[in-house]
Design an enzyme around this catalytic site. Structure first.
Site, PDB file in Angstrom:
ATOM      1  N   GLU A 183      -4.426  18.365   7.628  1.00 45.64           N
ATOM      2  CA  GLU A 183      -3.281  17.770   6.914  1.00 45.64           C
ATOM      3  C   GLU A 183      -2.270  18.824   6.495  1.00 45.64           C
ATOM      4  O   GLU A 183      -2.624  19.821   5.838  1.00 45.64           O
ATOM      5  CB  GLU A 183      -3.780  16.990   5.674  1.00 45.64           C
ATOM      6  N   SER A 198      -6.679   7.767  -0.658  1.00 45.13           N
ATOM      7  CA  SER A 198      -5.258   7.520  -0.947  1.00 45.13           C
ATOM      8  C   SER A 198      -5.076   6.142  -1.571  1.00 45.13           C
ATOM      9  O   SER A 198      -4.064   5.883  -2.217  1.00 45.13           O
ATOM     10  CB  SER A 198      -4.424   7.618   0.340  1.00 45.13           C
TER      11      SER A 198
HETATM   12  O1  KIV Z   1      -6.922   9.494   1.811  1.00 45.37           O
HETATM   13  C1  KIV Z   1      -6.314   9.447   2.893  1.00 45.37           C
HETATM   14  O2  KIV Z   1      -5.597   8.479   3.205  1.00 45.37           O
HETATM   15  C2  KIV Z   1      -6.460  10.567   3.807  1.00 45.37           C
HETATM   16  C3  KIV Z   1      -5.498  10.658   4.953  1.00 45.37           C
HETATM   17  C4  KIV Z   1      -4.154  11.033   4.489  1.00 45.37           C
HETATM   18  C5  KIV Z   1      -5.978  11.602   6.005  1.00 45.37           C
HETATM   19  O3  KIV Z   1      -7.294  11.392   3.603  1.00 45.37           O
END
Ligand code: KIV
Length: 262
Positions: free
Chosen positions: A186, A49
């Site tokens: 998720e 992310s």
């Molecule tokens: O990339 C991320 O932050 C994640 C979380 C949302 C679980 O995979």
């Protein structure tokens, strides 16, 4: 959990068995690692992310292994006892178990983190087994898997239809059997997450998956209200964006008016 002992995969399993919730939070640098730990976070997830919340990409697809290594090493430098998990980014593990192994080795050796996370269920089970048999702690991630956004076309909820639900139950079982040490769920219906949590032997980590999961995870920028907007399943516990805006604007005004005198 909040002890000062290093958190391990075994600690998380014990917490599940004792019905104790664990807390995961994304972190992308040493300062966020320190702040999260001081507040009692058990697991620091260096999520891909970061491509969206830090680097300005419109998805996680452009994130590279080098980006992940750079940020994970910083998080490891900032942590004292939290377990640190690094996302393997798109294209660095899906081709084969060997590719997943090579990428994991780089991440573990170059950052000092504790585990890698990969998106996928049945399709990734062979790779998860390959890594687990070679001593690598793997966290699996199913449900809404952002690296597949081009295939699904949206970040919407998964597992609403019966066929999707059956597939997600199969995915959860497959990664558990393959030796994953934890499973991120998720954006799936609460009842499905509850069913998966009861069916598997490893800790489940929910994000938009209800409160029956063994752990919860949120993205740093969502939790603190730094993101411009949050997904519907990610509540903000503060309005840090506003606080930052106000502070910066006050300083800009002071400098422009010539009253900043230090
Ligand atoms: O990339 C991320 O932050 C994640 C979380 C949302 C679980 O995979």
């Amino acid at each position: 959990m909040s002890t000062n002992k290093p958190v391990t995969a075994a600690t998380l399993m014990r917490a599940r068995q004792q019905g104790e919730k664990t807390v995961w939070l994304t972190a992308y640098d040493a300062t966020s690692a320190q702040l999260a730990e001081a507040a009692g976070v058990d697991v620091l997830l260096v999520g891909d992310s970061l491509g969206m919340v830090l680097l300005g990409f419109d998805s996680t697809i452009p994130v590279t292994l080098e980006h992940m290594i750079h940020h994970t090493a910083a998080v490891v430098r900032g942590r004292k006892h939290a377990w640190v998990v690094c996302d393997l980014p798109f294209g660095t593990y899906q081709a084969s178990p060997e590719q997943a192994f090579t990428s994991s080795v780089r991440v573990l050796q170059e950052t000092g983190c504790d585990a890698v996370k990969i998106e996928g269920g049945v399709a990734m089970a062979e790779s998860i087994r390959f890594l687990a048999q070679r001593g690598i702690a793997v966290v699996a991630h199913i449900g809404l898997t952002p690296q597949s956004v081009k295939k699904f076309g949206s970040y919407g909820k998964r597992g609403k239809r019966n066929d999707e639900k059956t597939q997600l139950l199969r995915d959860a079982q497959a990664v558990d059997d393959a030796g994953a040490v934890a499973l991120v769920l998720e954006n799936i219906p609460t009842e499905l997450a509850t069913e998966i949590t009861a069916a598997v032997n490893i800790p489940t980590v929910g994000i938009g998956a209800g409160s029956d999961c063994d752990a919860q995870v949120l993205v740093w920028h969502d939790l603190l209200g730094i993101s411009e907007s949050n997904p519907p399943f990610a509540p903000a516990y503060a309005d840090v964006r506003k606080t930052m805006n106000t502070a910066i604007a006050r300083w800009v005004a002071d400098v422009k008016q010539g009253v900043f005198s230090i």
